[in-house]
Design a protein around this motif. Structure first.
Motif, mmCIF file in Angstrom:
data_model
loop_
_atom_site.group_PDB
_atom_site.id
_atom_site.type_symbol
_atom_site.label_atom_id
_atom_site.label_comp_id
_atom_site.label_asym_id
_atom_site.label_seq_id
_atom_site.Cartn_x
_atom_site.Cartn_y
_atom_site.Cartn_z
ATOM 1 N N MET A 157 150.340 -17.008 186.209
ATOM 2 C CA MET A 157 150.242 -17.248 184.801
ATOM 3 C C MET A 157 149.168 -16.337 184.218
ATOM 4 S SD MET A 157 149.428 -20.791 182.763
ATOM 5 C CE MET A 157 151.032 -21.484 183.079
ATOM 6 N N HIS A 158 149.424 -15.818 183.027
ATOM 7 C CA HIS A 158 148.472 -14.936 182.349
ATOM 8 C C HIS A 158 147.984 -15.629 181.087
ATOM 9 C CE1 HIS A 158 147.746 -10.741 180.327
ATOM 10 N NE2 HIS A 158 146.616 -11.377 180.571
ATOM 11 N N ILE A 159 146.674 -15.887 181.025
ATOM 12 C CA ILE A 159 146.061 -16.579 179.903
ATOM 13 C C ILE A 159 145.236 -15.581 179.106
ATOM 14 C CG2 ILE A 159 144.437 -18.373 179.194
ATOM 15 C CD1 ILE A 159 146.184 -18.683 182.487
ATOM 16 N N LEU A 160 145.470 -15.553 177.798
ATOM 17 C CA LEU A 160 144.683 -14.732 176.892
ATOM 18 C C LEU A 160 143.641 -15.640 176.250
ATOM 19 C CD1 LEU A 160 144.506 -11.900 175.446
ATOM 20 C CD2 LEU A 160 145.760 -12.993 173.580
ATOM 21 N N THR A 161 142.377 -15.367 176.488
ATOM 22 C CA THR A 161 141.283 -16.190 175.976
ATOM 23 C C THR A 161 140.524 -15.412 174.912
ATOM 24 O OG1 THR A 161 141.068 -17.310 178.114
ATOM 25 C CG2 THR A 161 139.202 -17.459 176.619
ATOM 26 N N LEU A 162 140.508 -15.950 173.698
ATOM 27 C CA LEU A 162 139.800 -15.314 172.589
ATOM 28 C C LEU A 162 138.509 -16.061 172.323
ATOM 29 C CD1 LEU A 162 143.127 -15.398 171.735
ATOM 30 C CD2 LEU A 162 142.177 -13.706 170.205
ATOM 31 N N VAL A 163 137.393 -15.320 172.252
ATOM 32 C CA VAL A 163 136.081 -15.945 172.106
ATOM 33 C C VAL A 163 135.263 -15.208 171.045
ATOM 34 C CG1 VAL A 163 134.018 -16.736 173.315
ATOM 35 C CG2 VAL A 163 136.127 -16.395 174.586
ATOM 36 N N TYR A 164 134.890 -15.937 169.995
ATOM 37 C CA TYR A 164 134.020 -15.391 168.961
ATOM 38 C C TYR A 164 132.714 -16.176 168.991
ATOM 39 C CZ TYR A 164 131.997 -14.558 164.377
ATOM 40 O OH TYR A 164 131.140 -14.247 163.370
ATOM 41 N N PHE A 165 131.602 -15.477 168.863
ATOM 42 C CA PHE A 165 130.299 -16.141 168.867
ATOM 43 C C PHE A 165 129.290 -15.269 168.145
ATOM 44 C CE2 PHE A 165 131.147 -13.865 172.793
ATOM 45 C CZ PHE A 165 130.124 -12.932 172.822
ATOM 46 N N LYS A 166 128.226 -15.910 167.687
ATOM 47 C CA LYS A 166 127.108 -15.185 167.068
ATOM 48 C C LYS A 166 125.911 -15.140 168.009
ATOM 49 C CE LYS A 166 128.449 -15.816 162.320
ATOM 50 N NZ LYS A 166 128.054 -16.174 160.968
ATOM 51 N N ALA A 167 125.635 -16.249 168.687
ATOM 52 C CA ALA A 167 124.511 -16.308 169.630
ATOM 53 C C ALA A 167 124.839 -15.465 170.860
ATOM 54 C CB ALA A 167 124.256 -17.752 170.047
ATOM 55 N N SER A 168 123.816 -14.894 171.459
ATOM 56 C CA SER A 168 124.058 -14.045 172.631
ATOM 57 C C SER A 168 124.416 -14.853 173.871
ATOM 58 C CB SER A 168 122.843 -13.166 172.908
ATOM 59 O OG SER A 168 121.711 -13.971 173.180
ATOM 60 N N HIS A 169 124.007 -16.126 173.895
ATOM 61 C CA HIS A 169 124.334 -16.970 175.045
ATOM 62 C C HIS A 169 124.226 -18.437 174.642
ATOM 63 C CE1 HIS A 169 125.150 -17.502 179.291
ATOM 64 N NE2 HIS A 169 124.378 -18.554 179.223
ATOM 65 N N GLY A 170 125.018 -19.277 175.300
ATOM 66 C CA GLY A 170 124.969 -20.708 175.012
ATOM 67 C C GLY A 170 126.078 -21.455 175.733
ATOM 68 N N GLY A 171 126.302 -22.689 175.303
ATOM 69 C CA GLY A 171 127.297 -23.552 175.928
ATOM 70 C C GLY A 171 128.707 -22.997 175.845
#
Length: 167
Positions: free
Chosen positions: A1-15
């Motif tokens: 299975m191929h999953i496309l994960t989209l991630v937007y964030f402002k902080a450089s690191h976190g939960g």
């Protein structure tokens, strides 16, 4: 299975970052293919280091067409089975790609924000929350399809913790 994960964030690191990195590890360990769409930086480098494919996107509305074209090309080379979006701009782009390519989409809600989800729940196949309370919050704010909710906690279960006096 191929999953496309989209991630937007402002902080450089976190939960959010930890949640997605853990998901990438689990998917790859289970033998799935994972492509991560995020902005250039340490997070995308970490995803690549783990073995995920990556697409660098700045998530500006003006560059959505370029991002969609990259994802369409990826889909032609290695068919995407499901889109997993995270908050805000990544969810917006994920919905566009889902509609254009006719692919199922799930979205994860990490906090107490609505992000247009209650009134647009019909576009999602599943809505993942990191706690039951967040699911309740979405319902209280008009989510008309609570059957789409699924809770996947990003903290250990309570059974792992004990009051100090019992140690």
């Amino acid at each position: 299975m191929h999953i496309l994960t989209l991630v937007y964030f402002k902080a450089s690191h976190g939960g959010l970052h930890e949640n997605v990195i853990t998901s990438i590890n689990a998917l790859l360990s289970a033998g799935h293919e994972c492509t991560v769409v995020a902005k250039r930086g340490q997070f995308l480098e970490k995803a690549l280091e783990l073995g995920a494919n990556v697409i660098n996107v700045d998530f500006e509305k003006a560059s959505y067409n370029k991002a969609v074209q990259q994802i369409k090309k990826l889909n032609e080379l290695c068919r995407i089975d499901i889109i997993h979006s995270h908050p805000f701009a990544s969810r917006d782009l994920g919905v566009v790609v889902s509609k254009l390519l006719g692919l199922p989409i799930v979205t994860t809600v990490h906090g107490r924000y609505l992000d247009g989800i209650p009134e647009n729940s019909r576009v999602y196949d599943k809505i993942i929350t990191v706690s039951d309370g967040i699911g309740d919050y979405l319902i209280e704010n008009g989510l008309s399809e609570p059957e789409k909710l699924y809770t996947s906690p990003n903290t250990p279960d309570n059974f792992m913790f004990f009051p100090q006096e019992s140690l």
